[in-house]
Enzyme design. Structure first.
Site, PDB file in Angstrom:
ATOM      1  CB  THR A 141      -0.959   0.029   1.205  1.00 55.20           C
ATOM      2  OG1 THR A 141      -0.235  -0.265   2.400  1.00 55.20           O
ATOM      3  CG2 THR A 141      -2.074  -0.970   1.053  1.00 55.20           C
ATOM      4  CG  HIS A 170      -1.650 -15.201  -2.241  1.00 54.46           C
ATOM      5  ND1 HIS A 170      -2.112 -14.243  -1.378  1.00 54.46           N
ATOM      6  CD2 HIS A 170      -1.808 -16.375  -1.600  1.00 54.46           C
ATOM      7  CE1 HIS A 170      -2.529 -14.817  -0.249  1.00 54.46           C
ATOM      8  NE2 HIS A 170      -2.350 -16.112  -0.361  1.00 54.46           N
ATOM      9  CG  ASN A 215      -0.371  -4.656  10.644  1.00 56.04           C
ATOM     10  OD1 ASN A 215      -0.024  -4.492   9.473  1.00 56.04           O
ATOM     11  ND2 ASN A 215      -1.625  -4.906  10.983  1.00 56.04           N
TER      12      ASN A 215
END
Ligand SMILES: [Zn+2]
Length: 241
Positions: free
Chosen positions: A28, A121, A214
């Site tokens: 992000t 992924h 985080n």
């Protein structure tokens, strides 16, 4: 926070086998949004939630709608590595970091110079014809005029990305388990640790230097040895010399 950053620096300095496990929050900061956190935004534009569109059965049933979403929302060919990617690449060059394990599909760790990157992924940079297996780069895919990209043989070109309902690559999983179980320090960043089976990988860590970086609390804060609530790029670039 100062004490926590000092501890992070100290641990990095004294560790020899660091592994990083990262999620969407790492990207992000390169302006790649986490599609899971912005469902509301897409609902106006698409008739289905992202988790539905990005599923294997939807891809098979409605390839046009899949590729409309995929091309518009999942591809960021101009994205650049941020401070987090660069700090991790430096740490690998120093011989301290052995692997980056990522849930992201944007290839930014490699672009920053990281070499051992395990992509749980998959990657938007790799695409294969479903019929003949021919490889296509992201540029190749984007150059295709038709919404559903077709190979010269007529087959559909499928991104090498793990869709919902699809299983993770077994070899990548096994390698990740091996790296994590052998690590003397595990840094987890930019993930709320809610996406399984990937999030379950950190349970294979056996050391006593598990760091969670985080902004928001994660469901696994209880098992961390150190929690740093800062932006991942800031924290890592400050901690890595
Ligand atoms: Zn083909």
């Amino acid at each position: 926070m100062a004490d926590e950053m000092e501890l992070l620096k100290e641990w990095i300095k004294t560790s020899k086998n660091i592994v990083f496990f990262g999620g969407a929050g790492v990207s992000t900061e390169s302006n790649i949004p986490d599609f899971r956190s912005t469902d509301g935004l897409y609902n106006q534009e698409y008739a289905y939630p992202p988790e539905t569109i990005l599923s294997h059965s939807f891809y098979k049933k409605k390839p046009e709608e899949f590729f409309r979403f995929y091309r518009n929302k999942m591809l960021f060919p101009n994205a650049q590595p941020n401070a987090a990617h660069k700090a991790l690449a430096r740490l690998e060059q120093q011989g301290k970091l052995k692997a980056v394990i990522t849930q992201n599909i944007d290839g930014l760790h490699q672009k920053a110079g990281s070499r051992e990157v395990l992509e749980l992924h998959g990657s938007v940079l790799r695409n294969y014809c479903e019929h003949c297996g021919r490889f296509y780069s992201l540029e190749d895919l984007m150059e295709k005029k038709e919404l559903v990209p077709k190979c010269s043989c007529g087959g559909i070109i499928k991104p090498d990305v793990v869709l919902y309902e699809e299983s993770l690559n077994q070899k990548t999983l096994e390698q990740s388990v091996r790296y994590i179980s052998q690590a003397d320090m595990l840094i987890v960043g930019g993930t709320s640790l809610t996406v399984y089976p990937a999030a379950g990988l950190i349970d294979y860590y056996r050391g006593n230097k598990l760091v969670l970086i985080n902004m928001a609390a994660t469901v696994r804060d209880g098992i961390a040895d150190l929690i740093i609530k800062r932006k991942i790029g800031e924290a890592l670039s400050e901690a890595v010399e």
